[in-house]
Design an enzyme around this catalytic site. Structure first.
Site, PDB file in Angstrom:
ATOM      1  N   ARG A 208      66.254  20.881 -24.556  1.00  0.00           N
ATOM      2  CA  ARG A 208      65.764  19.476 -23.624  1.00  0.00           C
ATOM      3  C   ARG A 208      64.963  18.933 -25.139  1.00  0.00           C
ATOM      4  O   ARG A 208      63.922  19.367 -25.425  1.00  0.00           O
ATOM      5  CB  ARG A 208      64.886  20.131 -22.656  1.00  0.00           C
ATOM      6  CG  ARG A 208      64.116  19.359 -21.834  1.00  0.00           C
ATOM      7  CD  ARG A 208      63.275  19.721 -20.795  1.00  0.00           C
ATOM      8  NE  ARG A 208      62.527  18.756 -20.269  1.00  0.00           N
ATOM      9  CZ  ARG A 208      62.767  18.531 -18.730  1.00  0.00           C
ATOM     10  NH1 ARG A 208      63.995  18.913 -18.247  1.00  0.00           N
ATOM     11  NH2 ARG A 208      61.930  17.531 -18.226  1.00  0.00           N
TER      12      ARG A 208
ATOM     13  N   GLN B 150      71.446  17.812 -14.549  1.00  0.00           N
ATOM     14  CA  GLN B 150      70.865  17.158 -13.441  1.00  0.00           C
ATOM     15  C   GLN B 150      72.202  16.570 -12.568  1.00  0.00           C
ATOM     16  O   GLN B 150      72.284  16.649 -11.514  1.00  0.00           O
ATOM     17  CB  GLN B 150      69.927  16.302 -13.691  1.00  0.00           C
ATOM     18  CG  GLN B 150      69.306  15.562 -12.425  1.00  0.00           C
ATOM     19  CD  GLN B 150      68.568  16.221 -11.603  1.00  0.00           C
ATOM     20  OE1 GLN B 150      67.538  17.305 -12.096  1.00  0.00           O
ATOM     21  NE2 GLN B 150      68.819  16.595 -10.663  1.00  0.00           N
TER      22      GLN B 150
ATOM     23  N   ASP C 115      64.118   7.664  -9.112  1.00  0.00           N
ATOM     24  CA  ASP C 115      63.471   8.628 -10.043  1.00  0.00           C
ATOM     25  C   ASP C 115      61.933   7.843 -10.239  1.00  0.00           C
ATOM     26  O   ASP C 115      61.817   6.596  -9.963  1.00  0.00           O
ATOM     27  CB  ASP C 115      64.153   8.683 -11.392  1.00  0.00           C
ATOM     28  CG  ASP C 115      63.928   9.812 -12.347  1.00  0.00           C
ATOM     29  OD1 ASP C 115      62.582  10.573 -12.080  1.00  0.00           O
ATOM     30  OD2 ASP C 115      64.138   9.891 -13.370  1.00  0.00           O
TER      31      ASP C 115
ATOM     32  N   ARG D 280      69.891  22.940  -9.125  1.00  0.00           N
ATOM     33  CA  ARG D 280      69.868  22.907 -10.607  1.00  0.00           C
ATOM     34  C   ARG D 280      70.322  24.381 -10.977  1.00  0.00           C
ATOM     35  O   ARG D 280      71.012  24.522 -11.985  1.00  0.00           O
ATOM     36  CB  ARG D 280      68.454  22.659 -10.989  1.00  0.00           C
ATOM     37  CG  ARG D 280      68.006  21.171 -10.767  1.00  0.00           C
ATOM     38  CD  ARG D 280      68.743  20.219 -11.643  1.00  0.00           C
ATOM     39  NE  ARG D 280      68.815  20.566 -13.116  1.00  0.00           N
ATOM     40  CZ  ARG D 280      67.768  20.428 -13.918  1.00  0.00           C
ATOM     41  NH1 ARG D 280      66.958  19.689 -13.706  1.00  0.00           N
ATOM     42  NH2 ARG D 280      68.006  20.885 -15.074  1.00  0.00           N
TER      43      ARG D 280
END
Length: 309
Positions: free
Chosen positions: A103, A133, A223, A291
């Site tokens: 990440r 995601q 988002d 997830r």
């Protein structure tokens, strides 16, 4: 020798491979029960430059449920790009682990790792994309809506890394994509080309009006207006995104059976109203739970195609 498979972007997969991963996202019968033993005796490295709740926990839990062991580490421990090049680190960790998830702020770090690695590199989020995601989002929509071909997904807000991966993945599954963004925050010409290359039969519907984009949609996504690393832009973004809240009016424009989705964390009263986030159409917590199932499906697929040996 077969090239090592990586997942840096959702369209690194073929449509058939994407569907296969979704098929492999099994749900355990109990929250902490094992699924299978594909990773038994193996470890997976998980590197985080950014703080993480869902990505870290879901990835570690997925590895555990497949019988493996996750080794999580941060940039403070390795100094990628300062203490040691990303390529060197990837080569070293290739001798320890079955796969490496990362990440990162800068997508180029993933590219550098993948160029040097003999094990799969998985993008756990970068500035350009968030394919894991997208896998969770597609699994959630498929669980709720059934076959995704011919369905419509709507994105409201910044066409960011999450939106990009979701839209491309949705197009790969035969969905129509509708997007509402403020001027300057929508998809670029390159983004539109990628959607069409992914299988979108026409240019996606793009507008600056949230309710217009949501019209007839089966799923409405949004988002936060300012993502991690954009804190200095938060006030300017708040002004730019005024009128782009997903509220009851926007959901009323969608199909009567539409679901609301948010990758979290959610800021109620900004990008989404509390009535929608906590209302009967919201699936954002099921989406978060998926997830883990998405990572299970991805790791099982990597084993299945012998990318993890």
């Amino acid at each position: 020798m077969t090239p090592t498979r990586h997942l840096l972007e959702i369209d690194d997969l073929s449509p058939g491979e994407l569907v296969r991963i979704l098929d492999l996202c099994e749900t355990p019968t109990a929250p902490d029960s094992a699924v299978s033993g594909e990773l038994a005796g193996r470890s997976v490295g998980l590197y985080f430059e950014k703080p993480s709740l869902r990505t870290r926990h879901s990835s570690e839990a997925a590895v555990t449920r497949l019988g493996g062991h996750a080794v999580t580490f941060t940039n403070a421990e390795v100094g990628i790009g300062t203490r040691e090049p990303a390529a060197d680190i990837a080569q070293v960790l290739s001798g320890f682990h079955a796969a490496l998830g990362a990440r990162v702020f800068d997508h180029q770090i993933l590219e550098d790792m993948a160029a040097a690695s003999s094990i799969p590199i998985v993008n756990l989020l970068s500035d350009l994309g968030h394919p894991c995601q997208a896998l969770a989002d597609l699994r959630t929509m498929r669980s709720e809506l059934g076959d995704l071909a011919g369905r419509t997904v709507c994105w409201v807000g910044d066409y960011n890394n999450v939106a990009r991966s979701l839209s491309i993945g949705a197009a790969m599954c035969g969905m129509q994509v509708r997007i509402a963004s403020p001027v300057g925050y929508g998809p670029t010409g390159v983004d539109v080309d990628r959607l069409r290359a992914a299988g979108h039969d026409t240019a996606p519907f793009v507008t600056t009006h949230a309710a217009e984009a949501a019209e007839g949609a089966d799923a409405v996504h949004t988002d936060v207006w300012a993502s991690m690393g954009q804190e200095e832009e938060s006030e300017a973004r708040r002004r730019a995104f005024e009128g782009f809240q997903v509220d009851d009016r926007v959901m009323a424009a969608a199909a009567s059976t539409a679901i609301f989705m948010h990758c979290l964390p959610a800021h109620r009263g900004e990008e989404v109203s509390a009535s929608v986030a906590d209302g009967p159409q919201s699936r954002m917590f099921a989406q978060a739970h998926n997830r883990m199932h998405a990572m299970i499906g991805l790791f099982r697929w990597l084993v299945e195609i012998e990318a993890i040996q």
